[in-house]
Design a protein around this motif. Structure first.
Motif, PDB file in Angstrom:
ATOM      1  N   SER A  98     -20.914  37.628 -12.308  1.00 43.69           N
ATOM      2  CA  SER A  98     -20.331  37.397 -13.623  1.00 43.69           C
ATOM      3  C   SER A  98     -21.373  37.455 -14.739  1.00 43.69           C
ATOM      4  CB  SER A  98     -19.631  36.040 -13.653  1.00 43.69           C
ATOM      5  OG  SER A  98     -20.575  35.009 -13.416  1.00 43.69           O
ATOM      6  N   TYR A  99     -22.621  37.701 -14.390  1.00 42.51           N
ATOM      7  CA  TYR A  99     -23.697  37.747 -15.379  1.00 42.51           C
ATOM      8  C   TYR A  99     -23.673  39.073 -16.132  1.00 42.51           C
ATOM      9  CZ  TYR A  99     -28.376  38.037 -17.327  1.00 42.51           C
ATOM     10  OH  TYR A  99     -29.430  38.186 -18.176  1.00 42.51           O
ATOM     11  N   ILE A 100     -23.626  39.000 -17.467  1.00 44.18           N
ATOM     12  CA  ILE A 100     -23.630  40.197 -18.310  1.00 44.18           C
ATOM     13  C   ILE A 100     -24.900  40.155 -19.157  1.00 44.18           C
ATOM     14  CG2 ILE A 100     -22.427  41.462 -20.122  1.00 44.18           C
ATOM     15  CD1 ILE A 100     -19.858  40.029 -19.170  1.00 44.18           C
ATOM     16  N   PRO A 101     -25.866  41.036 -18.864  1.00 43.71           N
ATOM     17  CA  PRO A 101     -27.145  40.999 -19.583  1.00 43.71           C
ATOM     18  C   PRO A 101     -27.026  41.593 -20.986  1.00 43.71           C
ATOM     19  CG  PRO A 101     -27.163  42.784 -18.007  1.00 43.71           C
ATOM     20  CD  PRO A 101     -25.852  42.065 -17.828  1.00 43.71           C
ATOM     21  N   LYS A 102     -26.389  40.891 -21.884  1.00 41.71           N
ATOM     22  CA  LYS A 102     -26.179  41.369 -23.246  1.00 41.71           C
ATOM     23  C   LYS A 102     -27.038  40.533 -24.201  1.00 41.71           C
ATOM     24  CE  LYS A 102     -22.464  41.986 -26.577  1.00 41.71           C
ATOM     25  NZ  LYS A 102     -21.051  41.762 -26.870  1.00 41.71           N
ATOM     26  N   PRO A 103     -27.852  41.177 -25.042  1.00 40.59           N
ATOM     27  CA  PRO A 103     -28.666  40.409 -25.991  1.00 40.59           C
ATOM     28  C   PRO A 103     -27.786  39.583 -26.922  1.00 40.59           C
ATOM     29  CG  PRO A 103     -29.344  42.708 -25.936  1.00 40.59           C
ATOM     30  CD  PRO A 103     -28.065  42.608 -25.155  1.00 40.59           C
ATOM     31  N   VAL A 104     -28.281  38.409 -27.263  1.00 43.61           N
ATOM     32  CA  VAL A 104     -27.572  37.531 -28.182  1.00 43.61           C
ATOM     33  C   VAL A 104     -28.480  37.213 -29.355  1.00 43.61           C
ATOM     34  CG1 VAL A 104     -26.066  36.499 -26.445  1.00 43.61           C
ATOM     35  CG2 VAL A 104     -28.301  35.500 -26.873  1.00 43.61           C
ATOM     36  N   GLN A 105     -27.860  36.918 -30.483  1.00 43.52           N
ATOM     37  CA  GLN A 105     -28.618  36.579 -31.679  1.00 43.52           C
ATOM     38  C   GLN A 105     -28.716  35.060 -31.769  1.00 43.52           C
ATOM     39  OE1 GLN A 105     -27.334  38.811 -35.006  1.00 43.52           O
ATOM     40  NE2 GLN A 105     -28.769  37.894 -36.407  1.00 43.52           N
ATOM     41  N   VAL A 106     -29.950  34.547 -31.900  1.00 45.73           N
ATOM     42  CA  VAL A 106     -30.177  33.109 -32.000  1.00 45.73           C
ATOM     43  C   VAL A 106     -31.050  32.825 -33.216  1.00 45.73           C
ATOM     44  CG1 VAL A 106     -29.954  32.686 -29.521  1.00 45.73           C
ATOM     45  CG2 VAL A 106     -32.194  33.167 -30.486  1.00 45.73           C
ATOM     46  N   GLU A 107     -30.976  31.597 -33.699  1.00 44.34           N
ATOM     47  CA  GLU A 107     -31.812  31.179 -34.815  1.00 44.34           C
ATOM     48  C   GLU A 107     -33.109  30.614 -34.250  1.00 44.34           C
ATOM     49  OE1 GLU A 107     -31.169  27.735 -37.860  1.00 44.34           O
ATOM     50  OE2 GLU A 107     -29.954  29.478 -38.439  1.00 44.34           O
ATOM     51  N   VAL A 108     -34.232  31.118 -34.725  1.00 41.74           N
ATOM     52  CA  VAL A 108     -35.545  30.666 -34.275  1.00 41.74           C
ATOM     53  C   VAL A 108     -36.368  30.268 -35.486  1.00 41.74           C
ATOM     54  CG1 VAL A 108     -35.528  32.112 -32.208  1.00 41.74           C
ATOM     55  CG2 VAL A 108     -36.533  32.993 -34.308  1.00 41.74           C
ATOM     56  N   GLY A 109     -37.501  29.680 -35.227  1.00 41.49           N
ATOM     57  CA  GLY A 109     -38.392  29.304 -36.309  1.00 41.49           C
ATOM     58  C   GLY A 109     -38.107  27.915 -36.818  1.00 41.49           C
ATOM     59  N   GLY A 110     -38.589  27.651 -38.001  1.00 44.27           N
ATOM     60  CA  GLY A 110     -38.482  26.306 -38.530  1.00 44.27           C
ATOM     61  C   GLY A 110     -39.517  25.427 -37.850  1.00 44.27           C
ATOM     62  N   ALA A 111     -39.311  24.149 -37.912  1.00 42.71           N
ATOM     63  CA  ALA A 111     -40.239  23.207 -37.289  1.00 42.71           C
ATOM     64  C   ALA A 111     -39.465  22.014 -36.773  1.00 42.71           C
ATOM     65  CB  ALA A 111     -41.291  22.754 -38.298  1.00 42.71           C
ATOM     66  N   THR A 112     -39.889  21.523 -35.638  1.00 46.32           N
ATOM     67  CA  THR A 112     -39.395  20.247 -35.127  1.00 46.32           C
ATOM     68  C   THR A 112     -40.533  19.262 -35.329  1.00 46.32           C
ATOM     69  OG1 THR A 112     -38.020  21.357 -33.483  1.00 46.32           O
ATOM     70  CG2 THR A 112     -38.508  19.036 -33.105  1.00 46.32           C
ATOM     71  N   VAL A 113     -40.261  18.197 -36.072  1.00 46.02           N
ATOM     72  CA  VAL A 113     -41.320  17.295 -36.501  1.00 46.02           C
ATOM     73  C   VAL A 113     -41.036  15.874 -36.022  1.00 46.02           C
ATOM     74  CG1 VAL A 113     -42.528  16.352 -38.516  1.00 46.02           C
ATOM     75  CG2 VAL A 113     -41.737  18.714 -38.547  1.00 46.02           C
ATOM     76  N   PHE A 114     -42.050  15.271 -35.431  1.00 46.22           N
ATOM     77  CA  PHE A 114     -42.000  13.871 -35.022  1.00 46.22           C
ATOM     78  C   PHE A 114     -43.053  13.118 -35.827  1.00 46.22           C
ATOM     79  CE2 PHE A 114     -40.900  16.555 -31.453  1.00 46.22           C
ATOM     80  CZ  PHE A 114     -39.725  15.990 -30.983  1.00 46.22           C
ATOM     81  N   ILE A 115     -42.718  11.922 -36.287  1.00 45.37           N
ATOM     82  CA  ILE A 115     -43.668  11.112 -37.049  1.00 45.37           C
ATOM     83  C   ILE A 115     -43.833   9.785 -36.322  1.00 45.37           C
ATOM     84  CG2 ILE A 115     -44.163   9.995 -39.253  1.00 45.37           C
ATOM     85  CD1 ILE A 115     -42.316  12.143 -40.533  1.00 45.37           C
ATOM     86  N   LEU A 116     -45.077   9.481 -35.988  1.00 45.49           N
ATOM     87  CA  LEU A 116     -45.385   8.268 -35.237  1.00 45.49           C
ATOM     88  C   LEU A 116     -46.327   7.375 -36.042  1.00 45.49           C
ATOM     89  CD1 LEU A 116     -46.207  10.279 -32.050  1.00 45.49           C
ATOM     90  CD2 LEU A 116     -44.218   8.823 -32.276  1.00 45.49           C
ATOM     91  N   PRO A 117     -46.101   6.070 -36.019  1.00 48.24           N
ATOM     92  CA  PRO A 117     -47.055   5.169 -36.676  1.00 48.24           C
ATOM     93  C   PRO A 117     -48.331   5.060 -35.835  1.00 48.24           C
ATOM     94  CG  PRO A 117     -45.348   3.905 -35.589  1.00 48.24           C
ATOM     95  CD  PRO A 117     -44.977   5.361 -35.432  1.00 48.24           C
ATOM     96  N   ILE A 118     -49.462   5.020 -36.499  1.00 50.51           N
ATOM     97  CA  ILE A 118     -50.755   4.893 -35.821  1.00 50.51           C
ATOM     98  C   ILE A 118     -51.306   3.512 -36.134  1.00 50.51           C
ATOM     99  CG2 ILE A 118     -53.099   5.798 -35.652  1.00 50.51           C
ATOM    100  CD1 ILE A 118     -50.895   7.634 -34.544  1.00 50.51           C
ATOM    101  N   GLU A 119     -51.557   2.753 -35.074  1.00 49.07           N
ATOM    102  CA  GLU A 119     -52.083   1.404 -35.246  1.00 49.07           C
ATOM    103  C   GLU A 119     -53.570   1.433 -35.591  1.00 49.07           C
ATOM    104  OE1 GLU A 119     -52.343  -2.322 -32.308  1.00 49.07           O
ATOM    105  OE2 GLU A 119     -50.348  -1.411 -32.524  1.00 49.07           O
ATOM    106  N   SER A 120     -54.311   2.309 -34.940  1.00 55.57           N
ATOM    107  CA  SER A 120     -55.734   2.448 -35.230  1.00 55.57           C
ATOM    108  C   SER A 120     -56.173   3.869 -34.930  1.00 55.57           C
ATOM    109  CB  SER A 120     -56.569   1.432 -34.447  1.00 55.57           C
ATOM    110  OG  SER A 120     -56.335   1.589 -33.062  1.00 55.57           O
ATOM    111  N   PHE A 121     -57.294   4.243 -35.526  1.00 62.32           N
ATOM    112  CA  PHE A 121     -57.807   5.604 -35.393  1.00 62.32           C
ATOM    113  C   PHE A 121     -59.335   5.517 -35.281  1.00 62.32           C
ATOM    114  CE2 PHE A 121     -59.831   9.087 -37.770  1.00 62.32           C
ATOM    115  CZ  PHE A 121     -59.450  10.157 -36.970  1.00 62.32           C
ATOM    116  N   PHE A 122     -59.883   6.217 -34.290  1.00 56.96           N
ATOM    117  CA  PHE A 122     -61.324   6.246 -34.090  1.00 56.96           C
ATOM    118  C   PHE A 122     -61.773   7.689 -33.948  1.00 56.96           C
ATOM    119  CE2 PHE A 122     -59.659   2.383 -32.184  1.00 56.96           C
ATOM    120  CZ  PHE A 122     -60.370   1.418 -32.854  1.00 56.96           C
ATOM    121  N   GLN A 123     -62.917   7.994 -34.497  1.00 58.30           N
ATOM    122  CA  GLN A 123     -63.492   9.332 -34.349  1.00 58.30           C
ATOM    123  C   GLN A 123     -64.947   9.154 -33.927  1.00 58.30           C
ATOM    124  OE1 GLN A 123     -63.174  11.724 -37.857  1.00 58.30           O
ATOM    125  NE2 GLN A 123     -63.487  13.597 -36.716  1.00 58.30           N
TER     126      GLN A 123
END
Length: 109
Positions: free
Chosen positions: A83-108
């Motif tokens: 039942s598999y039909i190898p037909k190309p499909v149009q999809v939306e790509v790009g953009g950004a997936t963004v996660f924001i995390l609080p930082i308790e401390s930072f050392f360098q």
């Protein structure tokens, strides 16, 4: 302080890295692979002070565009190939997936 984790398409990564660098944001770039399309992505880790969070998000938004792309579906593994039909499909790509995390401390070291 916040840690921004931004997953972007490879096509946008250099432009985004340059734009963030121009505004003195320090980034760490990781090569990653997306799960749905199995294509290369870039994950950027960006540390910033709370007062610069909106500026960083604006830069990400301005440099990571969404677009439509034709992709060939991946054949089923172990499934019913009759039942598999190898037909190309149009999809939306790009953009950004963004996660924001609080930082308790930072050392360098």
């Amino acid at each position: 302080m916040k840690l921004i984790i931004a997953v972007v398409q490879d096509k946008d990564s250099n432009r985004l890295s340059d734009a963030l660098g121009d505004e003195n944001f320090k980034t760490t770039k990781l090569a990653t692979t997306g799960g749905f399309l199995k294509e290369g992505n870039t994950t950027l880790m960006i540390g910033c002070q709370d007062e610069y969070l909106d500026e960083a998000l604006d830069i990400i938004r301005d440099n990571c565009s969404q677009r439509e792309q034709m992709v060939a579906p991946i054949s089923p593994m172990g499934g019913n190939a009759d039942s598999y039909i190898p037909k190309p499909v149009q999809v939306e790509v790009g953009g950004a997936t963004v996660f924001i995390l609080p930082i308790e401390s930072f050392f360098q070291f």
